[in-house]
Design an enzyme around this catalytic site. Sequence first.
Site, PDB file in Angstrom:
ATOM      1  CG  HIS A  63      12.031   5.453   9.884  1.00  0.00           C
ATOM      2  ND1 HIS A  63      11.285   5.436   8.728  1.00  0.00           N
ATOM      3  CD2 HIS A  63      11.213   4.952  10.859  1.00  0.00           C
ATOM      4  CE1 HIS A  63      10.079   4.943   8.981  1.00  0.00           C
ATOM      5  NE2 HIS A  63      10.019   4.636  10.274  1.00  0.00           N
ATOM      6  CG  HIS A  65      10.330   2.657  13.556  1.00  0.00           C
ATOM      7  ND1 HIS A  65       9.475   3.737  13.641  1.00  0.00           N
ATOM      8  CD2 HIS A  65      10.993   2.609  14.750  1.00  0.00           C
ATOM      9  CE1 HIS A  65       9.605   4.313  14.831  1.00  0.00           C
ATOM     10  NE2 HIS A  65      10.522   3.659  15.510  1.00  0.00           N
ATOM     11  CG  ASP A  67       6.935  -0.240   9.805  1.00  0.00           C
ATOM     12  OD1 ASP A  67       7.811   0.092  10.613  1.00  0.00           O
ATOM     13  OD2 ASP A  67       6.023   0.532   9.438  1.00  0.00           O
ATOM     14  CG  HIS A  68       9.715   2.052   7.226  1.00  0.00           C
ATOM     15  ND1 HIS A  68       9.219   2.841   6.212  1.00  0.00           N
ATOM     16  CD2 HIS A  68       8.793   2.107   8.221  1.00  0.00           C
ATOM     17  CE1 HIS A  68       8.057   3.361   6.595  1.00  0.00           C
ATOM     18  NE2 HIS A  68       7.786   2.928   7.809  1.00  0.00           N
ATOM     19  CG  HIS A 143       8.605   8.584  12.930  1.00  0.00           C
ATOM     20  ND1 HIS A 143       7.258   8.653  13.227  1.00  0.00           N
ATOM     21  CD2 HIS A 143       8.909   7.252  12.867  1.00  0.00           C
ATOM     22  CE1 HIS A 143       6.777   7.421  13.321  1.00  0.00           C
ATOM     23  NE2 HIS A 143       7.747   6.560  13.116  1.00  0.00           N
ATOM     24  CG  ASP A 213       6.618   5.840   9.270  1.00  0.00           C
ATOM     25  OD1 ASP A 213       6.300   5.699   8.082  1.00  0.00           O
ATOM     26  OD2 ASP A 213       6.618   4.912  10.092  1.00  0.00           O
ATOM     27  CG  HIS A 271       2.986   4.079   7.004  1.00  0.00           C
ATOM     28  ND1 HIS A 271       2.588   4.369   8.285  1.00  0.00           N
ATOM     29  CD2 HIS A 271       4.099   3.339   7.126  1.00  0.00           C
ATOM     30  CE1 HIS A 271       3.428   3.844   9.156  1.00  0.00           C
ATOM     31  NE2 HIS A 271       4.367   3.203   8.469  1.00  0.00           N
TER      32      HIS A 271
END
Length: 304
Positions: A63, A65, A67-68, A143, A213, A271
């Site tokens: 996805h 976000h 941090d990914h 999410h 997530d 995570h």
Amino acid sequence: MEKFEVNILGCGSALPTTKHYPSSQVVNIREKLFMIDCGEGTQTQLRRSRLKFTRLNHIFISHLHGDHCFGLIGLLSTFGLLGRTATMHIYAPAELERLMQPQLDFFCKGMDYKVEFHSHDTRTPAVIYEDRSVTVSTLPLKHRIDCCGFLFREKPTPNHILRDMIDFYEVPTYAINRIKNGEDYVLPDGTVVPNGRLTRPSDPPRSYAYCSDTIYLPELAGLVHGVDLLYHEATFANSESARAKETFHTTAAQAARLAKDAEVKQLVIGHYSARYEDENILLQEAREVFPSTLAAKENLCIAL
């Protein structure tokens, strides 16, 4: 047995810490490398892992976000500096190409390789990659934005030939492939030699599920049932279950409950929220529900 390994490059969550890198993993299947997620610092961690850059040709993004995926542009730029020529394939929600293309045009002009984007629907399970060894399917998650996990399934391999029996029955070379694939062998006099006398079964195919997530989804157990290894986010402890629900994340105990219901062989959690200086509280809560649980950490390599 051929190699099937999961290498943890980062297992932290959105807020940076000095202990953990954001999410990223590399799955090594028969020396072919597949990256899952690419948070900041991924290329540094890839160096530390000593995995070979040249064998990485497929990146799967769960996805959008940061941090990914914030590590993508740096990683792609570095590949250009290293003289890469092979196409890099990126599997992600459709918006990623629109966001990444201006950055590639500005920062990566003149690269000798192509970046090819493959979009997928995160809401429906589907095979998005396949080769002779493995299939990769999406796992719909829930999410705050569109998100999915990934299921890697090794394909069955042919039976193993028993060389001494092949020599004993003087089986010609042209017949060996058919025997590997399950056929009996007929001798010149018409005698049938059963396949089981000429081969032994191949190793059972292995499987790995990566659940990024997501809020706790009990129905996910059916999609990952019986996998050899399940990675599931475990951002919070039980004491923060309300916060987990509010932010569409999972507690360690919930991840373990899913692993138990899915009858997986082993669970690895990650995570971690930055609030935990010691993730053992998460590991202990998970193991109370599902004893066969590992805690992810940077540079951990898990062999299936």
